[in-house]
Every structure is written in C-alpha cells, then in structure tokens.
Design an enzyme around this catalytic site. Sequence first.
Site, mmCIF file in Angstrom:
data_model
loop_
_atom_site.group_PDB
_atom_site.id
_atom_site.type_symbol
_atom_site.label_atom_id
_atom_site.label_comp_id
_atom_site.label_asym_id
_atom_site.label_seq_id
_atom_site.Cartn_x
_atom_site.Cartn_y
_atom_site.Cartn_z
ATOM 1 N N THR A 176 -48.072 -69.830 -43.941
ATOM 2 C CA THR A 176 -49.031 -69.876 -45.070
ATOM 3 C C THR A 176 -48.778 -71.139 -45.884
ATOM 4 O O THR A 176 -47.659 -71.640 -45.911
ATOM 5 C CB THR A 176 -48.784 -68.633 -45.958
ATOM 6 O OG1 THR A 176 -49.198 -67.492 -45.251
ATOM 7 C CG2 THR A 176 -49.524 -68.708 -47.289
ATOM 8 N N VAL A 205 -56.408 -57.612 -45.743
ATOM 9 C CA VAL A 205 -56.355 -58.693 -46.729
ATOM 10 C C VAL A 205 -54.957 -58.696 -47.339
ATOM 11 O O VAL A 205 -54.429 -57.641 -47.697
ATOM 12 C CB VAL A 205 -57.421 -58.492 -47.826
ATOM 13 C CG1 VAL A 205 -57.272 -59.528 -48.929
ATOM 14 C CG2 VAL A 205 -58.821 -58.563 -47.216
ATOM 15 N N GLY A 206 -54.360 -59.872 -47.439
ATOM 16 C CA GLY A 206 -53.000 -59.976 -47.963
ATOM 17 C C GLY A 206 -52.968 -60.318 -49.435
ATOM 18 O O GLY A 206 -53.946 -60.136 -50.172
ATOM 19 N N ASP A 207 -51.831 -60.835 -49.861
ATOM 20 C CA ASP A 207 -51.621 -61.178 -51.272
ATOM 21 C C ASP A 207 -52.253 -62.517 -51.664
ATOM 22 O O ASP A 207 -52.560 -62.737 -52.837
ATOM 23 C CB ASP A 207 -50.117 -61.286 -51.555
ATOM 24 C CG ASP A 207 -49.484 -62.386 -50.693
ATOM 25 O OD1 ASP A 207 -49.653 -62.333 -49.458
ATOM 26 O OD2 ASP A 207 -48.859 -63.308 -51.249
ATOM 27 N N THR A 226 -45.371 -66.648 -50.696
ATOM 28 C CA THR A 226 -45.547 -66.550 -49.245
ATOM 29 C C THR A 226 -44.592 -65.497 -48.694
ATOM 30 O O THR A 226 -43.595 -65.171 -49.328
ATOM 31 C CB THR A 226 -45.312 -67.919 -48.571
ATOM 32 O OG1 THR A 226 -45.199 -67.723 -47.164
ATOM 33 C CG2 THR A 226 -44.046 -68.594 -49.071
ATOM 34 N N GLY A 227 -44.924 -64.979 -47.517
ATOM 35 C CA GLY A 227 -44.148 -63.893 -46.921
ATOM 36 C C GLY A 227 -45.019 -62.659 -46.822
ATOM 37 O O GLY A 227 -46.214 -62.718 -47.141
ATOM 38 N N GLY A 229 -47.306 -60.061 -47.405
ATOM 39 C CA GLY A 229 -48.131 -59.913 -48.594
ATOM 40 C C GLY A 229 -48.123 -58.518 -49.185
ATOM 41 O O GLY A 229 -48.354 -58.351 -50.387
#
Length: 308
Positions: A176, A205-207, A226-227, A229
């Site tokens: 990311t 959907v992530g963070d 990042t990581g 989410g």
Amino acid sequence: MPVALICHGGAGNWRPGSEQDALDGMEAAAQRGRSILRAGGAALDAVCATVAALEDNPIFNAGTGAVLNFDGDCELDACVMESRGARAGAVAALKRVRNPVLVARKVMEETDHVMLAGEGAQRFARTMGFGDHDPVTPARLGDWRDKRAHLDQVLGRHSLKMRRFLAEHPEYAGGTVGAAAVDAEGVLAAATSTGGVTMKLVGRVGDSPIPGAGNYASAHVAASATGTGEYVMRALATRSISEAVERGAALPNALRDVLDRLGRDYDADVGLIAVDRAGNAAALHRTRDMPHAWFTGEAALVARMRVA
Ligand code: ASP
C-alpha cells in the site's frame, strides 16, 4: 513555516532482491512532492503527486500492479484529506482506473460526498474524464495463480479467511502507498491508495479510504496507515495519532502509543507515517519492512527500508 513530506510503500516483508527498486520508487515519488512544496505549492498537490507516482509504479500495491482479490480482479481504495476545512474524498472497490487517488480528490472537490464505492465510483471517474485502465499486471496475475494453488493447500477449498495463509506467507502482504505533508502555509494533507489485502473477498473495503482509519489530516497532524486494515479501522489509528498530538504528545510518541495499542489489542501487522504542523516527520511499523522516504525543511531526502 517549514515544509515536510513523508511517504510509505506499505508495511510487510519485501521479497529479497526487490528492496532497491522499492527504495528508488519511494525516492522518486517523494521527490515529486518535494519539488511542489519547495516551489510554494500546496500539501494536497504534493501528497497527490507522490501517491500518483507510487500508483504508477507496478511494484507497489496501488493503482497499476495492485494485488488481486479472490476472483483475480483489482478493486482499489484511496483517500485524500486536507486540514483546511477538514475536507476529505475517497473511493472504495473502484475498478479499472489508473490513479484512484486523483478520483478520490475529485470526490472531495466536485461532490457533496466523502466516499463513492464500486460501480458508482467508476461511473463518477469516467464522468470526470478518467479513462479505462486495466491495473492488472502479468506479475500480479502470476502471483494470484500461485496463491490460489497455495490457498487450496493451506486452507482447503472455498475458505473465506486469509489470516492463517498470510501469517504463513508474509511475503504476500504489503505494498500500500501513502503520503503526508505540511506546506508553507501550515496546511496539512494526507493521501493513501491500495489494492487492499491480497486475495480479499470481492467487495471488501479496508482502512485506507476511511478518514481517521487509514488516512487523516487535521490542524495538528497528517497521517497514513498501512497493514491489515481490519485492525487499523477498529483502532481509528490515524485519528488517534492526531488526538494524541492535540493533547500535547510529541509526534514520535504519538505514533509509538498508537502502534503499541495496535500491538497490544490485535498483535497487528501495521505501520504508520505522519507529519505535524511544525514540520516534523515520523514513521514506525510492527512489520519487518516499511519502505519510506521523507524530507523536512531544507534537509535532503532520505529513503529507508525500515525504521532502525
Ligand atoms: N491497509 C491496507 C488494507 O487493509 C493494506 C496494506 O496496507 O497492506 O486494505
């Protein structure tokens, strides 16, 4: 006011042999943002230019070269936010666009909304003049085939949970991209873009597109996370950094506190970058690697694979 910018290329484990390419990519992207800021440009322009350059670099998990979902497709998430007016724009699960971060900026500037998702986001992108672009690269497709084969072995067919697979194959995580900057007027901005986590379920959907989770800018701090989410979202990580600084914490301590909490509560594989209003920059991660590059004030640009 002193200007500053920091950017990351994702928390995770970079494959041996790809480190120099990651550092070169970080440096070239940060250089774009730096030129804008040093010419008196806006933090928002600087973070968008930096992130768009990283999206165009196929080794990062954003834009062209983003990781594929369970069905072998790219669904892209991105967010921009600016301290002036606490403005934010985001796209989620967006397909077939070259620079999702620039579409997110259009959502902020041209609509009354903060986030557009899926088909609606794509339709909006086309209306704004973003042409059709296939972000799937042959390298990612090869990876996806390989993963699907491994996945069946590790988890059995049709498993919907990826945690165990990713724990055993950390080389598949990360990539990311994000940037945070403060400009000469003291305006802060952050931008983040991602293909999400590898082999995610369709529609996940992530963070990264969620203000306060993976991306945030306030009058105190601009930050990108990042990581995994799912942890970053539950911790509202970037907003928490801002609150800590608002309460008086120094920027590195604010990052340390939020990262420690993510470790304590979730054992989360995450990384954070941020700048503050005074022009300080900081980075911290719980993964082995997190390529990042930064500059503050008149100082030269620095790129590193990990925080020492
Ligand atoms: N935070 C991103 C997501 O969960 C992934 C990453 O940063 O590696 O979508």
